[in-house]
Design an enzyme around this catalytic site. Structure first.
Site, PDB file in Angstrom:
ATOM      1  N   TYR A   1      -2.923  -1.148  10.421  1.00 28.52           N
ATOM      2  CA  TYR A   1      -2.810  -1.337   8.963  1.00 28.52           C
ATOM      3  C   TYR A   1      -1.485  -0.773   8.433  1.00 28.52           C
ATOM      4  O   TYR A   1      -0.751  -1.444   7.695  1.00 28.52           O
ATOM      5  CB  TYR A   1      -4.003  -0.657   8.277  1.00 28.52           C
ATOM      6  CG  TYR A   1      -4.049  -0.850   6.782  1.00 28.52           C
ATOM      7  CD1 TYR A   1      -4.608  -1.992   6.227  1.00 28.52           C
ATOM      8  CD2 TYR A   1      -3.523   0.120   5.923  1.00 28.52           C
ATOM      9  CE1 TYR A   1      -4.654  -2.164   4.851  1.00 28.52           C
ATOM     10  CE2 TYR A   1      -3.560  -0.048   4.548  1.00 28.52           C
ATOM     11  CZ  TYR A   1      -4.130  -1.196   4.017  1.00 28.52           C
ATOM     12  OH  TYR A   1      -4.166  -1.372   2.651  1.00 28.52           O
TER      13      TYR A   1
ATOM     14  N   SER B   1       0.861  -1.183   0.000  1.00 26.28           N
ATOM     15  CA  SER B   1       0.000   0.000   0.000  1.00 26.28           C
ATOM     16  C   SER B   1       0.893   1.227   0.000  1.00 26.28           C
ATOM     17  O   SER B   1       2.063   1.146   0.420  1.00 26.28           O
ATOM     18  CB  SER B   1      -0.857   0.004   1.270  1.00 26.28           C
ATOM     19  OG  SER B   1      -1.436   1.290   1.483  1.00 26.28           O
TER      20      SER B   1
HETATM   21  C1  BGC Z   1      -6.212   1.435   1.934  1.00 30.15           C
HETATM   22  C2  BGC Z   1      -7.393   2.255   1.458  1.00 30.15           C
HETATM   23  C3  BGC Z   1      -6.973   3.695   1.227  1.00 30.15           C
HETATM   24  C4  BGC Z   1      -5.718   3.778   0.372  1.00 30.15           C
HETATM   25  C5  BGC Z   1      -5.172   5.202   0.245  1.00 30.15           C
HETATM   26  C6  BGC Z   1      -5.085   1.599   0.945  1.00 30.15           C
HETATM   27  O1  BGC Z   1      -4.011   0.802   1.301  1.00 30.15           O
HETATM   28  O2  BGC Z   1      -6.604   0.071   2.045  1.00 30.15           O
HETATM   29  O3  BGC Z   1      -8.426   2.208   2.420  1.00 30.15           O
HETATM   30  O4  BGC Z   1      -8.022   4.393   0.570  1.00 30.15           O
HETATM   31  O5  BGC Z   1      -4.703   2.956   0.923  1.00 30.15           O
HETATM   32  O6  BGC Z   1      -5.151   5.886   1.450  1.00 30.15           O
END
Ligand code: BGC
Length: 279
Positions: free
Chosen positions: A177, A164
């Site tokens: 996360y 991410s």
């Molecule tokens: C998350 C999303 C978020 C995006 C940008 C991703 O890794 O799961 O919820 O919108 O990152 O912030």
């Protein structure tokens, strides 16, 4: 029918991943689903992993079979060692081996730091980080056992860790996360360093805001979408296919010399857009 593979060729009439076998975790929805379908379209056989919603996984399988390749759905929780071991060994039994792992399964359990339960912390780390470790470990055992098969691919195997933008962008209210994705970055880089001498390529994809169920709140209302747009220089929210197409190319021999990188697929979100006018 032309049955040659594409390895070591620049023949664009042959599908990029013909003859390869891919496992995509969390492939019943969102980015995983689009990636599984794109790999199938590119000629790979695809195992569609899911943990819940078998009908959704089965419909992904149907779509993939429409490309004339093999596919089946496999239920497994990637954070459970025995289930991951079983998933990879069934794949070796049924499809012969594994060439590509897309370690994609992931989830969010958001809360401010002081409201975050230990349970939410553990759950996210276990699925997003430990799950990728387990799937990678089992895939690599098979890559090493089999080695390079030049007619199939120039490398002995490819792993793509779905990370991410939050592997580098801190994210208030999502400490579990963001920590899991920071961990994925180092998991990926360390595996890449360790495994490159064995001709295994490990890389990551760092999606930005992609329209999927995981971030519905961020794009559902007009106001939310407008706020989100201030973070995306390219001016549009991504779609799962943006990430899926990147995964196909990254897994293919076209990018055979790419090792240990993160390919951001984010419309420029990692470019500190707030600094376009300030600083
Ligand atoms: C998350 C999303 C978020 C995006 C940008 C991703 O890794 O799961 O919820 O919108 O990152 O912030």
């Amino acid at each position: 029918m032309n049955t040659s593979t594409r390895a070591d060729r620049k023949d664009f009439s042959v599908p990029l991943l013909r003859g390869q076998r891919a496992l995509v975790t969390g492939a019943n929805s969102g980015i995983g689903k689009a990636t599984a379908i794109a790999l199938g379209r590119a000629g790979a056989d695809v195992v569609v992993n899911y943990v819940a919603d078998r009908p959704a996984a089965e419909s992904v399988v149907k779509e993939i079979e429409g490309f004339g390749v093999r596919s089946y759905a496999h239920e497994a929780d990637v954070s459970q060692e025995d289930q991951v071991v079983g998933m990879v060994s069934r794949m070796v039994d049924e499809l012969g081996t594994i060439d590509i792992l897309i370690a994609n399964a992931g989830l969010q359990r958001d809360a401010s730091l002081t409201d975050m339960s230990l349970d939410s912390w553990h759950k996210v780390i276990e699925v997003n980080l430990t799950g990728q470790f387990l799937c990678a470990r089992e895939a690599v055992k098979e890559f090493l056992r089999r080695g390079v098969v030049p007619e199939v691919s120039r490398s002995a195997g490819k792993i793509i860790c779905m990370s991410s933008v939050h592997q580098i962008i801190p994210w208030a209210g999502h400490v579990n996360y963001a920590s899991s994705k920071g961990g994925v970055q180092m998991l990926m880089a360390t595996m890449a360093q360790e495994l490159a001498p064995q001709k295994i390529r490990v890389n990551a994809i760092g999606p930005g805001a992609i329209k999927t169920p995981i971030n519905r709140d961020a794009w559902e209302t007009q106001q939310a979408e407008a706020d989100l747009m201030t973070l995306i220089p390219y001016g549009r929210i991504g779609v799962p296919e943006d990430v899926a197409d990147a995964a196909v190319v990254l897994a293919s021999d076209l990018l055979d010399y790419v090792i240990g990188t993160t390919l951001y697929v984010d419309g420029g979100m990692t470019l500190f857009p707030g600094f376009a006018t300030g600083g």
